[in-house]
Design an enzyme around this catalytic site. Structure first.
Site, PDB file in Angstrom:
ATOM      1  N   ARG A  38      26.525  35.870  36.757  1.00 20.83           N
ATOM      2  CA  ARG A  38      26.801  37.107  37.509  1.00 20.83           C
ATOM      3  C   ARG A  38      27.241  36.714  38.828  1.00 20.83           C
ATOM      4  O   ARG A  38      26.934  37.409  39.774  1.00 20.83           O
ATOM      5  CB  ARG A  38      25.580  38.117  37.780  1.00 20.83           C
ATOM      6  CG  ARG A  38      24.931  38.711  36.335  1.00 20.83           C
ATOM      7  CD  ARG A  38      25.976  39.477  35.727  1.00 20.83           C
ATOM      8  NE  ARG A  38      25.478  39.828  34.383  1.00 20.83           N
ATOM      9  CZ  ARG A  38      25.456  39.206  33.141  1.00 20.83           C
ATOM     10  NH1 ARG A  38      26.041  37.961  33.325  1.00 20.83           N
ATOM     11  NH2 ARG A  38      24.861  39.582  32.165  1.00 20.83           N
ATOM     12  N   SER A  60      22.576  47.341  34.933  1.00 22.84           N
ATOM     13  CA  SER A  60      21.265  46.605  35.306  1.00 22.84           C
ATOM     14  C   SER A  60      21.528  46.435  36.867  1.00 22.84           C
ATOM     15  O   SER A  60      22.602  46.142  37.485  1.00 22.84           O
ATOM     16  CB  SER A  60      21.618  45.376  34.963  1.00 22.84           C
ATOM     17  OG  SER A  60      21.895  45.223  33.659  1.00 22.84           O
ATOM     18  N   GLU A  72      22.009  43.249  41.544  1.00 19.05           N
ATOM     19  CA  GLU A  72      23.147  42.819  41.102  1.00 19.05           C
ATOM     20  C   GLU A  72      24.242  43.856  41.673  1.00 19.05           C
ATOM     21  O   GLU A  72      25.476  43.400  41.743  1.00 19.05           O
ATOM     22  CB  GLU A  72      23.283  43.029  39.561  1.00 19.05           C
ATOM     23  CG  GLU A  72      24.459  42.773  38.799  1.00 19.05           C
ATOM     24  CD  GLU A  72      24.544  42.888  37.446  1.00 19.05           C
ATOM     25  OE1 GLU A  72      23.512  42.305  36.675  1.00 19.05           O
ATOM     26  OE2 GLU A  72      25.256  43.547  36.965  1.00 19.05           O
TER      27      GLU A  72
HETATM   28  C1  LIG Z   1      26.297  51.857  32.077  1.00 19.21           C
HETATM   29  C2  LIG Z   1      26.819  50.405  32.673  1.00 19.21           C
HETATM   30  C3  LIG Z   1      26.485  49.351  31.894  1.00 19.21           C
HETATM   31  C4  LIG Z   1      26.949  47.890  32.487  1.00 19.21           C
HETATM   32  N1  LIG Z   1      26.784  46.785  31.741  1.00 19.21           N
HETATM   33  C5  LIG Z   1      27.076  45.374  32.360  1.00 19.21           C
HETATM   34  C6  LIG Z   1      26.882  44.315  31.395  1.00 19.21           C
HETATM   35  O1  LIG Z   1      26.472  44.451  30.101  1.00 19.21           O
HETATM   36  N2  LIG Z   1      27.182  43.085  31.927  1.00 19.21           N
HETATM   37  C7  LIG Z   1      27.883  43.139  33.174  1.00 19.21           C
HETATM   38  O2  LIG Z   1      28.076  42.042  33.756  1.00 19.21           O
HETATM   39  N3  LIG Z   1      28.048  44.053  33.855  1.00 19.21           N
HETATM   40  C8  LIG Z   1      27.482  45.378  33.555  1.00 19.21           C
HETATM   41  N4  LIG Z   1      27.727  46.721  34.477  1.00 19.21           N
HETATM   42  C9  LIG Z   1      28.234  46.525  35.844  1.00 19.21           C
HETATM   43  C10 LIG Z   1      29.741  46.693  35.632  1.00 19.21           C
HETATM   44  O3  LIG Z   1      30.338  47.309  34.502  1.00 19.21           O
HETATM   45  C11 LIG Z   1      30.667  45.555  35.965  1.00 19.21           C
HETATM   46  O4  LIG Z   1      30.114  44.739  37.105  1.00 19.21           O
HETATM   47  C12 LIG Z   1      32.117  45.867  36.166  1.00 19.21           C
HETATM   48  O5  LIG Z   1      32.734  44.654  36.045  1.00 19.21           O
HETATM   49  C13 LIG Z   1      32.502  46.306  37.323  1.00 19.21           C
HETATM   50  O6  LIG Z   1      34.059  46.895  37.115  1.00 19.21           O
HETATM   51  P1  LIG Z   1      34.539  47.981  38.357  1.00 19.21           P
HETATM   52  O7  LIG Z   1      35.890  47.725  38.216  1.00 19.21           O
HETATM   53  O8  LIG Z   1      33.688  48.963  37.999  1.00 19.21           O
HETATM   54  O9  LIG Z   1      34.128  47.270  39.854  1.00 19.21           O
HETATM   55  P2  LIG Z   1      33.735  48.134  40.972  1.00 19.21           P
HETATM   56  O10 LIG Z   1      32.322  48.322  40.860  1.00 19.21           O
HETATM   57  O11 LIG Z   1      34.701  48.934  41.402  1.00 19.21           O
HETATM   58  O12 LIG Z   1      33.495  46.710  42.027  1.00 19.21           O
HETATM   59  C14 LIG Z   1      32.655  45.587  42.032  1.00 19.21           C
HETATM   60  C15 LIG Z   1      32.787  44.514  42.823  1.00 19.21           C
HETATM   61  O13 LIG Z   1      33.949  44.052  42.498  1.00 19.21           O
HETATM   62  C16 LIG Z   1      35.076  44.178  43.383  1.00 19.21           C
HETATM   63  N5  LIG Z   1      36.258  44.286  42.920  1.00 19.21           N
HETATM   64  C17 LIG Z   1      36.650  45.361  42.054  1.00 19.21           C
HETATM   65  N6  LIG Z   1      38.042  45.274  41.817  1.00 19.21           N
HETATM   66  C18 LIG Z   1      38.264  43.908  42.313  1.00 19.21           C
HETATM   67  C19 LIG Z   1      39.792  43.462  42.427  1.00 19.21           C
HETATM   68  N7  LIG Z   1      40.807  44.002  41.828  1.00 19.21           N
HETATM   69  N8  LIG Z   1      39.963  42.198  43.238  1.00 19.21           N
HETATM   70  C20 LIG Z   1      38.858  41.970  44.026  1.00 19.21           C
HETATM   71  N9  LIG Z   1      37.391  42.333  43.988  1.00 19.21           N
HETATM   72  C21 LIG Z   1      37.490  43.359  43.218  1.00 19.21           C
HETATM   73  C22 LIG Z   1      34.540  45.040  44.528  1.00 19.21           C
HETATM   74  O14 LIG Z   1      34.854  45.057  45.769  1.00 19.21           O
HETATM   75  C23 LIG Z   1      32.918  45.106  44.204  1.00 19.21           C
HETATM   76  O15 LIG Z   1      32.567  43.967  44.914  1.00 19.21           O
HETATM   77  C24 LIG Z   1      27.365  47.994  33.700  1.00 19.21           C
HETATM   78  C25 LIG Z   1      27.635  49.025  34.589  1.00 19.21           C
HETATM   79  C26 LIG Z   1      27.099  50.056  34.127  1.00 19.21           C
HETATM   80  C27 LIG Z   1      27.395  51.556  34.579  1.00 19.21           C
END
Ligand SMILES: Cc1cc2nc3c(=O)[nH]c(=O)nc-3n(C[C@H](O)[C@H](O)[C@H](O)COP(=O)(O)OP(=O)(O)OC[C@H]3O[C@@H](n4cnc5c(N)ncnc54)[C@H](O)[C@@H]3O)c2cc1C
Length: 333
Positions: free
Chosen positions: A154, A227, A323
């Site tokens: 992670r 998580s 996380e």
């Molecule tokens: C119901 C649920 C289940 C989940 N299950 C998992 C799982 O099984 N495994 C897991 O690993 N995660 C899980 N997550 C967490 C999440 O889905 C991941 O971390 C996902 O990759 C976040 O993507 P996002 O586009 O929503 O990022 P955001 O939440 O918008 O951003 C997260 C971080 O990434 C940065 N970021 C986003 N886009 C960019 C970009 N283009 N360039 C640079 N930085 C960027 C942001 O600045 C921030 O620091 C879960 C979340 C939820 C709500």
């Protein structure tokens, strides 16, 4: 560019937050404009790994460029950062390029996937990434190899060097067949229950989908960010001491010296599954998930999560680390 934009619908926790300045990034040509000379306060993807406090000062860049390019017809893909992750996984399975089946249904965008090296059910995205294309603030477009990305559990360079890169696209290699990963979680039991003895990648994706739907709340109805804490890594000697009092404490081996403990188990055994108040708490079916029961602010979630951290420390002497990314302070961009 817009001012004072409400981000409540842009984060899966459904937390109230206002971006002082908000810029949708829909075309790579925008990167040449003056707004991209300095790092913004927040690079926003799908908002599924964020804990937003009420006011986000400065600039929020919302990455919305999407599109999947199938580079060679043999399993090499270049995917724009704003593409929905789950949509990409489904596209690869529909076109018979397996590999990502264990990572189905993770919310968020492709551009955020390398940031925390998303993982689930024994797979991590880093295994499939061949390059990350990014805008490096103060420098220009760069291409990073997997080694440059320094992926960990992670974790990645993007998390450790906030404000340095905005990811614009990710290259994946799904050519070549890999053995299915069935040993993690309840995948095997789920397949057996469905009477499947010789599973296909699609069967695994369906099994993971069913397991996830049964364990995780739908953020559309109950705000959450999956998580909330990482699974802590402890020395084997610490684990042995804990086992004396808690013989059923599970652990996943890391190496000869360290093991990873399930944070959800620790929170559960600290008596905190389903705990909280009318606004915020842990999910009744999975203690690792914090939920917005209605009307919670980022500060409510933060305060409650700090109590949970404290309880786990008191009870087990184990530090659990967030996380989710705290914005505006903390490690988010
Ligand atoms: C119901 C649920 C289940 C989940 N299950 C998992 C799982 O099984 N495994 C897991 O690993 N995660 C899980 N997550 C967490 C999440 O889905 C991941 O971390 C996902 O990759 C976040 O993507 P996002 O586009 O929503 O990022 P955001 O939440 O918008 O951003 C997260 C971080 O990434 C940065 N970021 C986003 N886009 C960019 C970009 N283009 N360039 C640079 N930085 C960027 C942001 O600045 C921030 O620091 C879960 C979340 C939820 C709500």
């Amino acid at each position: 560019m817009r001012e004072n934009v409400d981000l409540r619908r842009c984060n899966t926790f459904g937390l109230p937050a206002v971006a002082e300045r908000y810029l949708p990034l829909t075309d790579p040509a925008q990167l040449a404009s003056p707004e991209f000379r300095q790092p913004p306060t927040l690079v926003l993807g799908g908002g599924s790994n964020l804990l937003l406090l009420e006011k986000i000062p400065g600039l929020t860049v919302h990455v919305l460029m999407s599109g999947i390019a199938h580079a060679d017809g043999r399993g090499r893909f270049r995917v724009r950062a704003g593409t929905d992750w789950n949509q990409f996984v489904r596209y690869t399975l529909d076109n018979d390029f397996p590999g990502l089946e264990n990572l189905i249904l993770i919310p968020g965008t492709v551009g955020a996937a390398p940031v925390q090296n998303i993982g689930a059910y024994g797979a991590e995205v880093a295994e499939f990434i061949t390059a990350v294309h990014a805008w490096e603030y103060g420098h220009g477009m760069v291409e990073l190899s997997p080694e440059d990305c320094a992926f960990g559990y992670r974790d990645s360079r993007f998390k450790r060097e906030p404000g340095r890169f905005l990811i614009t696209a990710v290259d994946f290699d799904l050519s070549g067949r890999r053995p299915l990963k069935l040993e993690y979680g309840a995948i095997t039991a789920e397949l057996e229950a469905a009477g499947i003895t010789d599973p296909t990648p699609r069967d695994v994706a369906n099994a993971v989908t069913r397991i996830r739907r049964s364990k995780l709340p739908d953020w559309f109805f109950l705000g959450n960010s999956g998580s909330f804490f990482k699974n802590p890594v402890v020395a084997r000697s610490h684990y042995a001491a804990l086992q004396a009092d808690h013989p059923d404490l599970p652990a996943y081996p890391i190496d000869d010296d360290y093991v990873k403990l399930p944070a959800g188990w620790l929170i559960d055994r600290a008596g905190l599954r389903g705990a909280g108040n009318e606004k915020v708490g842990t999910y009744e079916r999975q203690a690792l998930v914090m939920v917005n029961r209605g009307g919670a602010t980022g500060r409510d979630v933060l305060a409650f999560s700090e109590n949970v951290r404290g309880e786990v420390m008191n009870r087990f002497g184990v530090e659990i680390e967030r996380e989710v990314q705290l914005v505006p302070n903390g490690t988010a961009h």
